[in-house]
Design a protein around this motif. Structure first.
Motif, PDB file in Angstrom:
ATOM      1  N   TYR A 119      18.327   5.847 -29.167  1.00 56.09           N
ATOM      2  CA  TYR A 119      17.129   6.413 -28.574  1.00 56.09           C
ATOM      3  C   TYR A 119      17.385   7.871 -28.207  1.00 56.09           C
ATOM      4  N   GLU A 120      16.375   8.706 -28.417  1.00 55.56           N
ATOM      5  CA  GLU A 120      16.521  10.112 -28.039  1.00 55.56           C
ATOM      6  C   GLU A 120      16.292  10.311 -26.544  1.00 55.56           C
ATOM      7  N   ASN A 121      15.251   9.671 -26.019  1.00 57.55           N
ATOM      8  CA  ASN A 121      14.933   9.755 -24.589  1.00 57.55           C
ATOM      9  C   ASN A 121      14.748   8.343 -24.039  1.00 57.55           C
ATOM     10  N   ILE A 122      15.260   8.109 -22.837  1.00 61.15           N
ATOM     11  CA  ILE A 122      15.134   6.801 -22.211  1.00 61.15           C
ATOM     12  C   ILE A 122      14.572   6.986 -20.806  1.00 61.15           C
ATOM     13  N   TYR A 123      13.418   6.354 -20.565  1.00 61.47           N
ATOM     14  CA  TYR A 123      12.757   6.430 -19.259  1.00 61.47           C
ATOM     15  C   TYR A 123      12.910   5.080 -18.562  1.00 61.47           C
ATOM     16  N   ILE A 124      13.316   5.120 -17.304  1.00 63.98           N
ATOM     17  CA  ILE A 124      13.502   3.898 -16.526  1.00 63.98           C
ATOM     18  C   ILE A 124      12.682   4.004 -15.248  1.00 63.98           C
ATOM     19  N   THR A 125      11.799   3.030 -15.022  1.00 62.27           N
ATOM     20  CA  THR A 125      11.011   3.027 -13.792  1.00 62.27           C
ATOM     21  C   THR A 125      10.644   1.591 -13.427  1.00 62.27           C
ATOM     22  N   THR A 126       9.878   1.450 -12.354  1.00 64.52           N
ATOM     23  CA  THR A 126       9.371   0.144 -11.931  1.00 64.52           C
ATOM     24  C   THR A 126       7.864   0.234 -11.764  1.00 64.52           C
ATOM     25  N   MET A 127       7.242  -0.886 -11.523  1.00 59.12           N
ATOM     26  CA  MET A 127       5.814  -0.904 -11.238  1.00 59.12           C
ATOM     27  C   MET A 127       5.543  -0.839  -9.743  1.00 59.12           C
ATOM     28  N   TYR A 128       6.510  -0.319  -8.988  1.00 60.63           N
ATOM     29  CA  TYR A 128       6.328  -0.139  -7.553  1.00 60.63           C
ATOM     30  C   TYR A 128       6.201   1.349  -7.257  1.00 60.63           C
ATOM     31  N   PRO A 129       5.016   1.812  -6.878  1.00 64.81           N
ATOM     32  CA  PRO A 129       4.829   3.244  -6.630  1.00 64.81           C
ATOM     33  C   PRO A 129       5.690   3.759  -5.481  1.00 64.81           C
ATOM     34  N   GLN A 130       5.770   2.958  -4.407  1.00 64.34           N
ATOM     35  CA  GLN A 130       6.564   3.356  -3.244  1.00 64.34           C
ATOM     36  C   GLN A 130       7.969   2.752  -3.356  1.00 64.34           C
ATOM     37  N   TYR A 131       8.946   3.474  -2.842  1.00 68.55           N
ATOM     38  CA  TYR A 131      10.320   2.984  -2.922  1.00 68.55           C
ATOM     39  C   TYR A 131      10.648   2.100  -1.714  1.00 68.55           C
ATOM     40  N   SER A 132      11.220   0.955  -1.991  1.00 66.48           N
ATOM     41  CA  SER A 132      11.859   0.130  -0.971  1.00 66.48           C
ATOM     42  C   SER A 132      13.134  -0.438  -1.573  1.00 66.48           C
ATOM     43  N   SER A 192      -4.466  -2.047   2.484  1.00 64.29           N
ATOM     44  CA  SER A 192      -3.634  -3.224   2.698  1.00 64.29           C
ATOM     45  C   SER A 192      -2.395  -3.136   1.809  1.00 64.29           C
ATOM     46  N   ALA A 193      -1.231  -3.099   2.438  1.00 63.71           N
ATOM     47  CA  ALA A 193       0.035  -3.013   1.713  1.00 63.71           C
ATOM     48  C   ALA A 193       0.822  -4.302   1.891  1.00 63.71           C
ATOM     49  N   HIS A 194       1.669  -4.597   0.917  1.00 61.86           N
ATOM     50  CA  HIS A 194       2.561  -5.752   1.052  1.00 61.86           C
ATOM     51  C   HIS A 194       3.529  -5.475   2.195  1.00 61.86           C
ATOM     52  N   SER A 195       3.649  -6.413   3.105  1.00 55.97           N
ATOM     53  CA  SER A 195       4.533  -6.217   4.254  1.00 55.97           C
ATOM     54  C   SER A 195       5.993  -6.404   3.870  1.00 55.97           C
ATOM     55  N   ARG A 206      12.343   3.522   3.430  1.00 55.45           N
ATOM     56  CA  ARG A 206      11.292   4.533   3.509  1.00 55.45           C
ATOM     57  C   ARG A 206       9.936   4.060   3.001  1.00 55.45           C
ATOM     58  N   TYR A 207       9.809   2.797   2.706  1.00 58.61           N
ATOM     59  CA  TYR A 207       8.561   2.254   2.160  1.00 58.61           C
ATOM     60  C   TYR A 207       7.354   2.514   3.067  1.00 58.61           C
ATOM     61  N   THR A 208       7.437   2.156   4.345  1.00 60.23           N
ATOM     62  CA  THR A 208       6.282   2.314   5.233  1.00 60.23           C
ATOM     63  C   THR A 208       5.929   3.785   5.424  1.00 60.23           C
ATOM     64  N   GLN A 209       6.930   4.653   5.444  1.00 59.89           N
ATOM     65  CA  GLN A 209       6.664   6.090   5.547  1.00 59.89           C
ATOM     66  C   GLN A 209       5.877   6.572   4.333  1.00 59.89           C
ATOM     67  N   GLN A 210       6.279   6.107   3.158  1.00 63.30           N
ATOM     68  CA  GLN A 210       5.591   6.519   1.938  1.00 63.30           C
ATOM     69  C   GLN A 210       4.180   5.947   1.856  1.00 63.30           C
ATOM     70  N   ILE A 211       3.999   4.727   2.335  1.00 59.89           N
ATOM     71  CA  ILE A 211       2.663   4.143   2.393  1.00 59.89           C
ATOM     72  C   ILE A 211       1.759   5.030   3.247  1.00 59.89           C
ATOM     73  N   VAL A 262     -11.738  -2.550   0.857  1.00 59.73           N
ATOM     74  CA  VAL A 262     -10.330  -2.931   0.938  1.00 59.73           C
ATOM     75  C   VAL A 262      -9.576  -2.287  -0.227  1.00 59.73           C
ATOM     76  N   VAL A 263      -8.487  -1.603   0.094  1.00 59.41           N
ATOM     77  CA  VAL A 263      -7.690  -0.891  -0.905  1.00 59.41           C
ATOM     78  C   VAL A 263      -6.265  -1.459  -0.887  1.00 59.41           C
ATOM     79  N   PRO A 264      -5.920  -2.332  -1.849  1.00 60.32           N
ATOM     80  CA  PRO A 264      -4.549  -2.880  -1.891  1.00 60.32           C
ATOM     81  C   PRO A 264      -3.583  -1.786  -2.370  1.00 60.32           C
ATOM     82  N   ILE A 265      -3.085  -1.009  -1.457  1.00 60.58           N
ATOM     83  CA  ILE A 265      -2.416   0.252  -1.753  1.00 60.58           C
ATOM     84  C   ILE A 265      -1.068   0.084  -2.456  1.00 60.58           C
ATOM     85  N   SER A 266      -0.393  -1.037  -2.271  1.00 60.66           N
ATOM     86  CA  SER A 266       0.932  -1.181  -2.882  1.00 60.66           C
ATOM     87  C   SER A 266       0.926  -2.079  -4.119  1.00 60.66           C
ATOM     88  N   PHE A 267      -0.256  -2.516  -4.553  1.00 56.83           N
ATOM     89  CA  PHE A 267      -0.374  -3.405  -5.711  1.00 56.83           C
ATOM     90  C   PHE A 267      -1.043  -2.655  -6.860  1.00 56.83           C
TER      91      PHE A 267
END
Length: 316
Positions: A119-132, A192-195, A206-211, A262-267
């Motif tokens: 592979y020329e470029n490799i991108y690695i991420t998750t489906m979680y916008p905020q970091y925990s 509404s965020a996942h607790s 830092r999850y709650t701070q980022q939320i 209602v805005v499920p902010i972390s989903f």
């Protein structure tokens, strides 16, 4: 044609009713995500008990949403959408793959299939916008233990402030106001965020701070009349971050707050937390009181989210 790889990680979810117990056992036995403070051996024992009991309890809820978690199908569809766009923008082929922490396809298995591929470029991420460390952190810990890529990797561990992604949410907030036939200034946004267990915050997660940062940003661009933030999906014998979404909705109902969005902010996709917990368990109490409430549409595999995901990995 040169090839690039986008590898996306998730916690996972059961693909059948029979898979619920396996998923829950894997989840509750991981002391990184939920630590019962009783030691590893005892936690494994307790996890088996909880998984067995809870699997029976939540099976009817999964039946209502098709007998499985919709997260993986949505993610597969989303990745299929971005591959032709990526090729058009870069002139390179994009291979996409998925790895899960607590259910198939496991990170440990899917990463191995790319060993030796050029592979020329490799991108690695998750489906979680905020970091925990309990979500993104767990995913990357597992990835690092098994990955053998020789390339320099493009690592994206958080993307909660990405403008393209937040525009997707802001657009849906305004669409929800239209469904209420109200100006957004006359609406109340309940994010509404996942607790998480409270001890994770005390450890410096830092999850709650980022939320909070993301909520402030979305409020600044949508300009609702009022807003608040609450947390949902608590489980297990530990104390979780609050205030809790169900209790916040009780408060708003008692105060006769109308036109709630209602805005499920972390989903980023629908799952049992949105389709059952919010839609069937929490929100009906508001409508029964004669008040208006809607939930924004989830991003799922939408076209604008596909474009946003490309922007997240740096392709615009």
């Amino acid at each position: 044609m040169k090839k690039d790889l986008l590898y996306v990680m998730y916690m996972g979810g059961p693909d059948s009713i029979e898979g619920i117990e396996e998923f829950l056992f894997n989840l509750f036995s991981d002391r990184t995500i939920i630590d019962f403070h009783i030691g590893g051996f005892l936690q494994t024992f307790v996890a088996k008990k909880i998984a067995k009991k809870r699997a029976v309890k939540v099976a009817p809820e999964y039946q209502k949403i098709g007998g499985c978690s919709p997260q993986l199908p949505y993610l597969k569809s989303l990745l299929q959408k971005i591959t032709p766009i990526y090729q058009e923008k870069t002139g390179r082929e994009l291979i996409t793959d998925i790895g899960m922490c607590y259910y198939h396809p496991y990170i440990e298995d899917s990463v191995k299939t790319h060993k030796g591929v050029d592979y020329e470029n490799i991108y690695i991420t998750t489906m979680y916008p905020q970091y925990s460390y309990t979500t993104t952190g767990v995913c990357f810990d597992r990835f690092e233990k098994v990955q053998e890529f020789s390339n320099d990797l493009v690592i994206i561990k958080e993307w909660y402030m990405n403008k393209a992604y937040n525009k997707c949410i802001a657009d849906r907030i305004l669409q929800a106001a239209d469904r209420l036939n109200k100006n957004i200034k006359d609406c109340y946004l309940l994010f509404s965020a996942h607790s998480l267990p409270e001890y994770t915050v005390k450890k410096g997660d830092r999850y709650t701070q980022q939320i909070n940062e993301q909520v402030d940003y979305l409020v600044s661009i949508t300009k609702p009349g009022k807003h608040s933030l609450a947390y949902q999906s608590r489980t297990g014998p530990v104390k979780w971050v609050g205030p809790y979404t169900d209790k916040e909705l009780e408060r708003l109902t008692q105060e006769k707050q109308d036109n709630i969005i209602v805005v499920p902010i972390s989903f980023v996709s629908d799952h049992i937390e949105t389709l059952i917990e919010l839609d069937e368990q929490y929100m009906p109490q508001v409508t029964k009181a004669g008040l208006n409430i809607v939930r924004i549409d989830s991003l799922n595999d939408s076209d604008d989210f596909a474009e946003a995901l490309l922007d997240i990995i740096g392709i615009s």
